[in-house]
Design an enzyme around this catalytic site. Structure first.
Site, PDB file in Angstrom:
ATOM      1  N   ASN A 210       0.873  -1.179   0.000  1.00  0.00           N
ATOM      2  CA  ASN A 210       0.000   0.000   0.000  1.00  0.00           C
ATOM      3  C   ASN A 210       0.908   1.227   0.000  1.00  0.00           C
ATOM      4  O   ASN A 210       1.544   1.531   1.006  1.00  0.00           O
ATOM      5  CB  ASN A 210      -0.891  -0.029   1.254  1.00  0.00           C
ATOM      6  N   PRO A 211       1.012   1.909  -1.133  1.00  0.00           N
ATOM      7  CA  PRO A 211       1.989   3.005  -1.215  1.00  0.00           C
ATOM      8  C   PRO A 211       1.706   4.126  -0.227  1.00  0.00           C
ATOM      9  O   PRO A 211       2.623   4.839   0.180  1.00  0.00           O
ATOM     10  CB  PRO A 211       1.864   3.505  -2.660  1.00  0.00           C
TER      11      PRO A 211
ATOM     12  N   GLN B 289       5.138   5.398   6.725  1.00  0.00           N
ATOM     13  CA  GLN B 289       6.146   4.789   7.595  1.00  0.00           C
ATOM     14  C   GLN B 289       7.541   5.299   7.262  1.00  0.00           C
ATOM     15  O   GLN B 289       8.349   5.578   8.141  1.00  0.00           O
ATOM     16  CB  GLN B 289       6.150   3.272   7.420  1.00  0.00           C
TER      17      GLN B 289
ATOM     18  N   VAL C 117       9.542  -2.648   5.500  1.00  0.00           N
ATOM     19  CA  VAL C 117       9.296  -1.258   5.117  1.00  0.00           C
ATOM     20  C   VAL C 117       9.569  -0.280   6.262  1.00  0.00           C
ATOM     21  O   VAL C 117      10.127   0.772   6.070  1.00  0.00           O
ATOM     22  CB  VAL C 117       7.851  -1.079   4.605  1.00  0.00           C
TER      23      VAL C 117
ATOM     24  N   GLU D  20      11.420   0.122   9.441  1.00  0.00           N
ATOM     25  CA  GLU D  20      12.621   0.640  10.085  1.00  0.00           C
ATOM     26  C   GLU D  20      13.716   1.056   9.104  1.00  0.00           C
ATOM     27  O   GLU D  20      14.592   1.849   9.452  1.00  0.00           O
ATOM     28  CB  GLU D  20      13.165  -0.406  11.071  1.00  0.00           C
TER      29      GLU D  20
END
Lengths: 774, 315
Positions: free
Chosen positions: A668-669, A675, A739, A741
């Site tokens: 999910n872009p 994040q 995705v 960290e």
């Protein structure tokens, strides 16, 4: 004869080896290229609940008879409580109890969780309020329970405590002489020796050999560490907790209170940020349960902002040496990365700051060695890409220093040292598109490989500089069990105890369920955050999406078989007699592969069988870190940063920040970008301002509030540009890779490298405040 | 806004409460009574016959900063107020309370540590401890704390006058005399007498609206207290400085001014080379401690930068 320690290391590494067989299925997931639901920017499933205030966080659950608890913290680092006066506090009307070591219910010593034993559920093995002993400044020494929070807070100030103080070890610098080598760094050996790095460094034509320091850092999630504990009779405990691991908290409490795990239920509907700080329980959780037992009523215990900094461990201060030797054309011939972090008397958690160098660059000679220094402080713990973050600051600064010495474009230096195999394990990469990430980000940024001399680029009063650094974060797998249920009305529901930290896990798994089972998005549902659901341990390590995804995949395979069996029993079914390998879940049902139009919907299959639903569990076990896997697996990124530094006052501002990532397939872009941006902001904070300061005479925290503990505000961060290569990994579930960290890793170095380019001043001791640039 | 009512321990006035309530939560302040003064008629900004402006003590910092007369005639004050705190705090905090806010020294806030300001005679934790935010000018062996206000730095530069009402009637206190140096009585932040209440702050007619600046250097771009700040107001005629005001924040127990340093600017051309002696005069006697010695050089640079900015600013 081998030392006991060496034997232990071997034993542990052998355990790791046996886990290698459980790694994600190497057969590519057919969904890695699926595009109906996966890859679309769905808004968060819980977004509306959150923005309208309806989402209930840990302490927002109404329970009749609630009481409120406030923690009193020790003001010395080491010694014993010699005198306790609780009378004044107890006599305040509305105060129900002042719990201290004298009257606290007996609690067994907690067991420290690790990747090998995550369900232990505690961050430390320090006993909780069971004796007069004090082991760090800020440790909980009393809990005041009252009818209101205000009363509890007031009475907390009336608790009189005197101490018998003992000399404490507080300064890492001062105690370095007593450093020891830890048994393990996460799952790895603390030492790596390939070739002879010292000899190679001595003869290298170009060398950068420097020491770097990263400061103490504290956890400060928006939602503090907070719980409600309620005993239902003597032996049933209900806890609402802000945790990354409901089962960990459950097992920890069961152990400490001598209960069976099934006697403890932990519910975590939402978490207001965690960042590793809630991977396992800190003392506040058992203290809430103990206080509830003591007063015989439900207790709400939310740590104060200062309390979070004192009870919850953050990042250790690190002192690191990175020495790089290279040929004149920029080929690395020697890499040395050594350093120090803290440990406590009871526990050792060595942060993996040497992991990036073990993985990122090719060199025939590598020496890595981590040491720990015993201090009388709160236990350090997982925090925002632990280890990789401080380690990447040192390594990626060192690469920049080497590039400068070589007169080489720092991007080109990295490209010349791209390995074709994992440099320390010799394994092949499942996917590694760092070159493409650099090329993409460099193009978007307008990177000029011909760089002016540092300190020479000026716009008015401002010095301008640009910098780059590499981002890296390894693949891990979490132990996950889920239950998937297909109902007769064609809905699919997946449930697990694992939590939604706020990053979008529930949203991307809803997308995944819709895609995996071929149902409309509205018919897919993901339930989470309750130990009554199938057990999944801590969410963390940027591994929840792929781990939960793999478990759903496993359950979907079982459900395919179960549905086919239903069809076989139905004489009218068009699927009767069809083989397992010739069917798949698609378009809301089970369909033939060879004749795609032939099949039955879930409604038809379950309707014909008369069953209300069909369900199956799917599980994946824990894996070790990527570095122990047969395939070397990680996410990568390229950070590009532009800063301006005021020529006179030395104020630093980040003007531009652009990054490109190889994080595998992006589910999910929208949530992924969010994040990544969050991680970069934390990295900018680390670079420029974030630091927990302690009075080294007493170990007292000097930065207990967000007034002194600086994290970036909007004015400190630029607009971000984030690019994803969106290249599916061939062996990971859905083609995904970590995705969360990865984006903080390297960020501080990119900023520091840009500050050097702007000013000619190399700051090797974070944060880069104005005083270090005078 | 708060000030010492008749019994300084037992009673406090409260207006915005943006500092007092925090201090009460930390148990640094434990008043037995709070007197809510929010309904007193002190919420107006009015023009004074001498061409100045009276800022009611209960006008919020935000309303003051965005008031057309303040923006037009005292842009230095507006700019300074907006450099402090956050919009939410400025919406709540009052002008009187801004003067009454207490130091941000770590040891003052932590009741588990010694602090002569909080508990006279308990010692100074900051001396020999962590003292990044502490003072470099006018410190004493008892206390090295700073006054944290931005607004007061501009008020000092503008030579504002504090209107006070108390048991013995009304009186005025020049801004320069309102806050005090710690000496051996660091628990006394200011010269208010028991029971006195700030009613207004009067700004003189001279607003330095042509050549001014407030430069605030801090550890992040917004929402942080000053490491060093400088308020500058200049009057120029034919390229020569005819009047100069210079006040520093973040360096002392009160906004730091030295009229002698300002006098050195008068008659000088608006050129940077005249500044070094001024800087030396303003910072004479400065003393750094373990963690804040950098403030001396930072202040030197900040003063030069602020003067350059004020000279280059054309309204």
């Amino acid at each position: 004869m081998k030392s006991i320690k060496a034997a232990l290391i071997d034993a542990t590494l052998n355990t790791v080896e046996t886990l290698v067989g459980h790694l994600p299925d190497p057969a590519p997931d057919p969904l890695r290229n699926a595009r109906e639901f996966i890859g679309k920017p769905y808004p968060r499933v819980d977004g509306r609940l959150k923005v309208t205030g309806q989402a209930r966080y840990a302490t927002e659950h109404p329970i009749a008879g609630m009481t409120h608890a406030v923690v009193v913290h020790s003001s010395i680092a080491k010694g014993k409580i010699s005198h306790l006066d609780t009378q004044a506090a107890e006599s305040v009307p509305g105060v129900l109890a002042v719990m201290t070591h004298r009257n606290a219910p007996r609690m067994k010593t907690p067991e420290t969780a690790s990747l090998f034993n995550p369900v232990a559920g505690s961050n430390t093995s320090v006993p909780v309020m069971q004796s007069a002993d004090i082991t760090w400044n800020g440790e909980a020494v009393a809990v005041v329970v009252a009818e209101t929070l205000e009363l509890a807070n007031y009475a907390a100030g009336l608790v009189g405590i005197r101490y018998e103080e003992e000399p404490a070890a507080l300064s890492l610098e001062a105690e370095k002489g007593n450093a020891t080598i830890p048994t393990l760094v996460v799952t790895q050996s603390p030492e790596v020796n390939i070739g002879d790095a010292k000899a190679a460094l001595a003869v290298a034509p170009v060398v950068s050999d420097q020491e770097y320091e990263t400061p103490w850092q504290n956890q400060h999630a928006m939602e503090p560490h907070a719980s409600i504990a309620a005993w239902m009779g003597k032996d049933q405990l209900l806890v609402y907790d802000s945790t990354q691991s409901p089962p960990g908290v459950q097992h920890n409490l069961a152990r400490m209170f001598d209960l069976k795990p099934e006697q403890v239920r932990v519910v975590t509907e939402f978490v207001g940020g965690a960042f590793g700080g809630k991977v396992a329980a800190w003392s506040n959780v058992p203290l809430a349960a103990a206080a509830a037992r003591l007063v015989g009523r439900p207790v709400k215990l939310a740590l104060s902002r200062a309390g979070v900094s004192m009870v919850v461990g953050g990042r250790t201060l690190t002192q690191q040496r990175v020495a790089l030797g290279a040929t004149l054309d920029g080929k690395l011939t020697a890499m040395i990365h050594t350093g120090y972090g803290m440990r406590t008397t009871k526990d050792v958690w060595a942060e993996q700051y040497t992991f990036p160098i073990r993985h990122l660059y090719a060199s025939p000679n590598i020496h890595v060695l981590q040491k720990v220094v015993r201090l009388d402080r709160v236990q350090n713990s997982y925090m925002r890409a632990p280890g990789e973050t401080p380690g990447s600051f040192a390594l990626e600064s060192a690469m920049d220093e080497l590039a400068h010495k070589l007169g080489l474009d720092p991007v080109e230096l990295r490209m010349r040292n791209e390995p074709d195999k994992d440099p320390t394990h010799g394994t092949y990469f499942s996917s590694r598109h760092l070159r493409e990430a650099y090329a993409l980000a460099a193009g978007k940024f307008g990177w000029d490989p011909q760089r002016p001399e540092p300190g020479t680029q000026r716009e008015g009063d401002w010095l301008i500089g640009t910098g780059v650094a590499t981002a890296f974060y390894p693949v891990q797998q979490l132990p996950v069990t889920i239950k998937a249920r297909i109902t007769a009305d064609g809905h699919v529901e997946v449930s697990t105890s694992s939590i939604e930290m706020g990053v979008g896990l529930a949203t991307v798994q809803t997308q995944h369920i819709a895609e995996r089972f071929g149902v409309p998005y509205e018919r897919a549902r993901y339930l989470h955050g309750d130990t009554d659901l199938p057990m999944s341990q801590a969410s963390g390590g940027s591994a929840a999406t792929s781990s939960v995804g793999a478990a759903i995949h496993a359950a979907a395979d079982k459900l395919t078989e179960k549905l086919l069996k239903l069809a076989q029993r139905n004489k009218q079914s068009v699927l009767r007699g069809v083989k397992r390998k010739n069917v798949e879940l698609r378009a809301g049902g089970l369909y033939r592969l060879d004749q795609p139009a032939v099949g039955e919907s879930y409604e038809q299959l379950l309707g014909a069988s008369g069953q209300a639903f069909v369900e199956a569990e799917g599980s994946v076990p824990a894996s070790a870190l990527v570095l122990n896997m047969k395939t070397s697996m990680a996410s990568y990124g390229a950070h590009f940063c532009e800063v301006r530094v005021h020529a006179r006052t030395r104020q630093v501002q980040v003007r531009r920040f652009m990054s490109a990532f190889d994080c595998g397939r992006i589910m999910n872009p929208q949530t992924a970008r969010s994040q990544i941006v969050g991680g970069i902001i934390m990295g900018i904070g680390m670079a420029l301002m974030e630091e927990a300061v302690y009075d080294e005479r007493t170990g007292r925290l000097m930065t207990p509030s967000l007034g002194e503990y600086h994290v970036p505000v909007h004015a400190d961060v630029p607009e971000f540009e984030v690019y994803f290569l969106d290249e599916p990994d061939p062996v990971m579930p859905m083609g995904t890779k970590p995705v969360g960290e990865v984006s903080i890793v390297g960020t501080a170095a990119a900023v520091a490298n840009a500050v050097f380019q702007a000013t000619g001043i190399r700051v090797r001791h974070l944060p880069i405040t104005a005083d270090k640039l005078l | 806004m708060l000030t010492e009512a008749t019994d300084p321990i037992a009673t406090r006035f409260i207006a915005g409460g943006t500092n007092l309530l925090d201090l009460m939560k930390q148990q640094v302040e434990q008043p037995a009574k709070l007197v809510d003064i929010n309904r007193l008629p002190l919420s107006a900004i009015t023009e004074l016959p001498n061409g100045g402006l009276r800022l009611g003590a209960l006008v919020t910092n935000a309303d003051t900063a965005y008031h057309p007369l303040v923006q037009g005639r005292y842009p230095l004050l507006a700019q300074t107020i907006l450099a402090g705190a956050s919009p939410q705090l400025r919406n709540k905090a009052t002008n009187g309370g801004n003067l009454m806010q207490r130091t941000r020294c770590y040891y003052f806030y932590d009741v588990a540590t010694p602090c002569n300001k909080r508990m006279p005679g308990s010692g100074c934790g900051a001396l020999g401890g962590y003292n990044r935010v502490c003072g470099i000018l006018g410190t004493s062996e008892s206390c090295i704390a700073t006054h944290p206000s931005d607004m007061c730095v501009a008020l000092a530069a503008l030579e504002a006058v504090v209107q006070v009402s108390g048991p013995h009637g009304e009186r005025t206190i020049p801004m320069a005399d309102f806050h005090r140096l710690p000496g051996n009585e660091p628990h006394r932040d200011n010269t208010l007498l028991p029971g006195e209440l700030i009613t207004a702050i009067d700004l003189p007619a001279q607003g330095f609206a042509q050549h001014y600046t407030y430069l605030k250097l801090r550890d992040r771009t917004s929402y942080a207290f000053a490491l060093v700040s400088v308020a500058v107001g200049l009057e120029l005629t034919d390229g020569l400085i005819t009047q100069a005001r210079l006040a520093l924040g973040g360096v002392a127990h009160k906004p730091w001014r030295r009229p002698a340093a300002e006098a050195m600017l008068v008659g000088q051309p608006a050129e940077p080379e005249t500044y070094r002696a001024v800087v030396q005069s303003l910072l004479a006697g400065s003393r750094g401690y373990d963690h804040n010695a950098f403030k001396i050089e930072l202040a030197e640079r900040a003063i030069v930068q602020a003067l350059s900015q004020a000279l280059n600013r054309s309204a």
